[in-house]
Design an enzyme around this catalytic site. Sequence first.
Site, mmCIF file in Angstrom:
data_model
loop_
_atom_site.group_PDB
_atom_site.id
_atom_site.type_symbol
_atom_site.label_atom_id
_atom_site.label_comp_id
_atom_site.label_asym_id
_atom_site.label_seq_id
_atom_site.Cartn_x
_atom_site.Cartn_y
_atom_site.Cartn_z
ATOM 1 N N ASP A 275 0.854 -1.200 0.000
ATOM 2 C CA ASP A 275 0.000 0.000 0.000
ATOM 3 C C ASP A 275 0.885 1.244 0.000
ATOM 4 O OD1 ASP A 275 0.744 -0.695 2.704
ATOM 5 O OD2 ASP A 275 -0.731 0.729 3.450
ATOM 6 N N GLU B 54 -0.024 -0.757 5.882
ATOM 7 C CA GLU B 54 1.047 -0.210 6.708
ATOM 8 C C GLU B 54 0.896 1.296 6.868
ATOM 9 O OE1 GLU B 54 4.831 1.315 8.153
ATOM 10 O OE2 GLU B 54 3.883 1.833 6.266
#
Length: 388
Positions: free
Chosen positions: A77, A143
């Site tokens: 991500d 994250e």
Amino acid sequence: MPSNPIATLTIAQDLLRCPSVTPADAGALGVLQRLLHDAGFDVHRVTFSEPGTADIDNLYARIGTSAPHLCFAGHTDVVPPGDQAAWSHDAFAGEVHDGLLYGRGAVDMKGGIACSVAAVLDYLAANGGQPKGSISFLITGDEEDVAVNGTVKLLQWVAERGETFDHCVLGEPSNVEALGDTIKIGRRGSLSGTLVVDGVQGHVAYPHRASNPVPDIAALIVALGAEPLDAGTDTFQPSNLEFTSVDVGNPATNVIPAQARAKFNIRFNDRHSAESLQALIEARVQTACGNRIRARVEWLPSNAGAFVTRPGAFTDLVVAAIAEVTGRSPELNTGGGTSDARFITHYCPVIEFGLVGQTMHKIDERTPVADLETLTQIYRGVLQRYFA
Ligand SMILES: [Zn+2]
């Protein structure tokens, strides 16, 4: 077999072209799933949920069943691109201009993941398709935001399968100026709170009938800053308490306010835990209050403790791989913010080494293509030494 089955740049571009802004995956994990499956990995896609948060897709892939087990961890991500019109080149096109690969995630951390995958595929191709042990990838899509449905749960999931890791390399952009200058071997913990002082509201012309919390909170702020939390350790700088705002919320000039609040954050080393620090700060506040000031501390929950992977055989091996490829002798550093390494450290020794972080989270995030090749060679050297 070819010595380099697939170029790092190709993997990085395929990842960058997936607009995987947290919590979207946008096909990014699928890119890795195909490559690792084709190389013989046992690949799992695992989705985790939590009320009030988005479902998150994660990937765990392993080849080999024996020890030693080396894990490469990371996240696919990315943070949002910001003003896309301000980018010199499309944030999700994976374009190369003048030897630089542009795109959101180029350094944080799709580029780093591409290097680790390319290095592992190259290592396997040169070693009959099997490591002398196990290699795994632990990759999350959670994250950059709240990080509740990512690494922390994927680690539990792997443990419940009865699998253990011996060492982990997290490919976050650890380097400051040049590839090979810094390995992160730990991180400080983070704890936030609000100091609250209660007074008695009243008219400024009659201060004897009121109790003003403004000078009192100022005195407490000075007192808390007067005494260090510790002197630092051989691997950490001293812990630091930093006040970030003081609020009274009083629009009037003729009213003594009833309450004053001051927010602060502490970045702490491994001399403390969040719990021990809370007790220490509350004791210091009470001492500074004496019998006169009425104050308390409201704490925010903290899931970021301090940790360190002590220098030893594993860090020596990574340092040697870096020195061989770059000629640099990396600093073993524990500064900066938090990362998923704070979760991994509960399972095995972890170090962070990836690309150069200068443009992470910025407009025009980019990495030299040459750095992708260099980092791939360093990871390749780590694999060679680890399984020697
Ligand atoms: Zn990152």
